[in-house]
Write a protein that holds these residues in place. Structure first.
Motif, PDB file in Angstrom:
ATOM      1  N   ARG A  35       0.844  -1.188   0.000  1.00 56.03           N
ATOM      2  CA  ARG A  35       0.000   0.000   0.000  1.00 56.03           C
ATOM      3  C   ARG A  35       0.883   1.243   0.000  1.00 56.03           C
ATOM      4  NH1 ARG A  35      -2.491  -3.869   3.051  1.00 56.03           N
ATOM      5  NH2 ARG A  35      -4.664  -4.314   2.513  1.00 56.03           N
ATOM      6  N   ILE A  36       0.677   2.101  -1.011  1.00 52.59           N
ATOM      7  CA  ILE A  36       1.491   3.297  -1.192  1.00 52.59           C
ATOM      8  C   ILE A  36       0.608   4.535  -1.066  1.00 52.59           C
ATOM      9  CG2 ILE A  36       3.010   4.559  -2.768  1.00 52.59           C
ATOM     10  CD1 ILE A  36       3.659   1.870  -4.090  1.00 52.59           C
ATOM     11  N   GLY A  37       0.949   5.408  -0.158  1.00 51.23           N
ATOM     12  CA  GLY A  37       0.223   6.662  -0.004  1.00 51.23           C
ATOM     13  C   GLY A  37       0.874   7.763  -0.825  1.00 51.23           C
ATOM     14  N   HIS A  73      -3.058   5.027  -2.744  1.00 56.13           N
ATOM     15  CA  HIS A  73      -4.029   5.804  -1.977  1.00 56.13           C
ATOM     16  C   HIS A  73      -3.634   7.279  -2.071  1.00 56.13           C
ATOM     17  CE1 HIS A  73      -5.740   2.160  -0.130  1.00 56.13           C
ATOM     18  NE2 HIS A  73      -4.487   1.723  -0.100  1.00 56.13           N
ATOM     19  N   LEU A  91      -3.466   8.138   6.264  1.00 54.72           N
ATOM     20  CA  LEU A  91      -2.928   7.110   5.368  1.00 54.72           C
ATOM     21  C   LEU A  91      -2.267   5.982   6.151  1.00 54.72           C
ATOM     22  CD1 LEU A  91      -1.397   9.364   2.564  1.00 54.72           C
ATOM     23  CD2 LEU A  91      -3.287   7.759   2.294  1.00 54.72           C
ATOM     24  N   GLN A  95      -5.395   3.487   6.180  1.00 54.14           N
ATOM     25  CA  GLN A  95      -5.082   2.733   4.963  1.00 54.14           C
ATOM     26  C   GLN A  95      -3.910   1.778   5.135  1.00 54.14           C
ATOM     27  OE1 GLN A  95      -7.242   3.008   2.617  1.00 54.14           O
ATOM     28  NE2 GLN A  95      -8.304   4.766   3.525  1.00 54.14           N
ATOM     29  N   VAL A  97      -0.715   2.271   4.932  1.00 56.38           N
ATOM     30  CA  VAL A  97       0.301   2.390   3.878  1.00 56.38           C
ATOM     31  C   VAL A  97       1.673   2.088   4.451  1.00 56.38           C
ATOM     32  CG1 VAL A  97      -1.073   4.073   2.597  1.00 56.38           C
ATOM     33  CG2 VAL A  97       0.633   4.870   4.253  1.00 56.38           C
ATOM     34  N   ILE A 100       4.956   6.684   2.040  1.00 54.79           N
ATOM     35  CA  ILE A 100       4.233   7.858   1.545  1.00 54.79           C
ATOM     36  C   ILE A 100       5.157   8.631   0.628  1.00 54.79           C
ATOM     37  CG2 ILE A 100       3.142  10.050   2.154  1.00 54.79           C
ATOM     38  CD1 ILE A 100       2.267   8.842   4.768  1.00 54.79           C
TER      39      ILE A 100
END
Length: 230
Positions: A35-37, A73, A91, A95, A97, A100
Motif C-alpha cells: 500500500r502506497i500513499g 491511496h 494514510l 489505509q 500504507v 508515503i
C-alpha cells in the motif's frame, strides 16, 4: 489528459523500486499487497499528471504480477501544509500504507517526515531544502529526498544577473518558516552574487501563499511599497 509513455514508464520503475523494499517471498496462493500513499496537489497540472502516471504504472505492474500487487491511496495536499500531517496520519492509521510519496514544499515534507519517523514509515519527498539542516538524518531517519540540486537554480539566477551587469538585486520570496527552505536558498544566492560583485539590496518575504485570501492583492501592495521606498 494524455500522459507521455516515458513518464508512465518512469513511474512504473519508481513504483517497482518502492515495492522491492517491501516484497518478500510467500507460498503459493498468497498475494502480497504493498500500500502506497501519495500526497500530491491534484488540482495542479503537475499533480494530475503524477496521479495519472502513477495509476498507469501501478496498473501495468498489477496486470503482470500475480504474487505481488500495488495499491495506491491518493490524498489532496493542495491546501495548507499543516493539513498534510492529518492526511499522512490517516494514510498510515486507516489505509495502513507502508510508504508515503509526494510533498511539493519543504514545509510539507518536514511535517510529514515527523509523522513518518514516529510511525516508522518511509517518506519519499519530491523536494529538498536548499541547505540541509544539521542532524537531518537523525531527526528524520525515514525521510528520503528526491529533488534537483538547488545550486543549479542559484547559478542560473546569478548568470542572468551577471549577463545584465546588475549591481543590486531585490528578492521576493515566500517565507516557509523552516530552516533550509527559501531562507537557505537566499544564503546561497547572496554568496554567489557577491562572487560577481552584486548584492541583495532588499528582501521581500511574503507569508505562506496558502494562508492568503487574495494573493494578487497582497503582492501588488507589497511591490508598490517597495517601489515607493526605493
Amino acid at each position: 489528459m494524455a500522459i507521455p509513455e516515458a513518464v508512465a514508464r518512469f513511474w512504473l520503475f519508481f513504483l517497482l523500486l518502492i515495492s522491492s523494499f517491501f516484497y518478500h517471498s510467500y507460498g503459493d496462493g498468497y498475494t502480497k499487497v504493498t500500500r502506497i500513499g501519495a500526497l500530491i496537489d491534484v488540482n495542479s497540472r503537475v499533480g494530475k499528471e503524477q496521479q495519472i502516471a502513477m495509476e498507469i504504472g501501478a496498473k501495468k505492474y498489477n496486470n503482470t504480477s500475480k504474487a505481488h500487487k500495488l495499491a495506491l491511496h491518493f490524498r489532496n495536499a493542495s491546501e495548507e501544509a499543516f493539513r498534510a500531517v492529518s492526511l499522512a496520519e490517516q494514510l498510515i492509521e486507516r489505509q495502513k500504507v507502508e510508504v508515503i510519496i509526494g510533498m511539493h514544499t519543504w514545509q510539507e515534507a518536514a511535517l510529514v517526515a515527523e509523522v513518518g519517523s514516529q510511525a516508522q514509515v518511509p517518506i519519499i519527498s519530491f523536494v529538498s531544502p536548499a541547505i540541509t539542516p544539521p542532524l537531518t538524518q537523525k531527526r528524520w531517519p525515514y525521510l528520503v529526498r528526491l529533488a534537483n540540486n538547488v545550486t543549479a537554480h542559484v547559478k542560473c539566477i546569478v548568470d542572468i544577473v551577471n549577463a545584465f551587469s546588475w549591481q543590486r538585486v531585490v528578492v521576493v520570496y515566500e517565507e516557509d518558516g523552516y530552516a533550509g527552505g527559501d531562507y537557505g536558498m537566499l544564503s546561497l544566492l547572496s554568496e554567489a552574487l557577491q562572487d560577481i560583485g552584486s548584492l541583495i539590496e532588499h528582501r521581500l518575504a511574503l507569508p505562506p501563499i496558502s494562508f492568503l485570501p487574495d494573493v494578487g492583492e497582497l503582492i501588488n501592495e507589497e511591490l508598490n511599497k517597495l517601489v515607493n521606498r526605493t
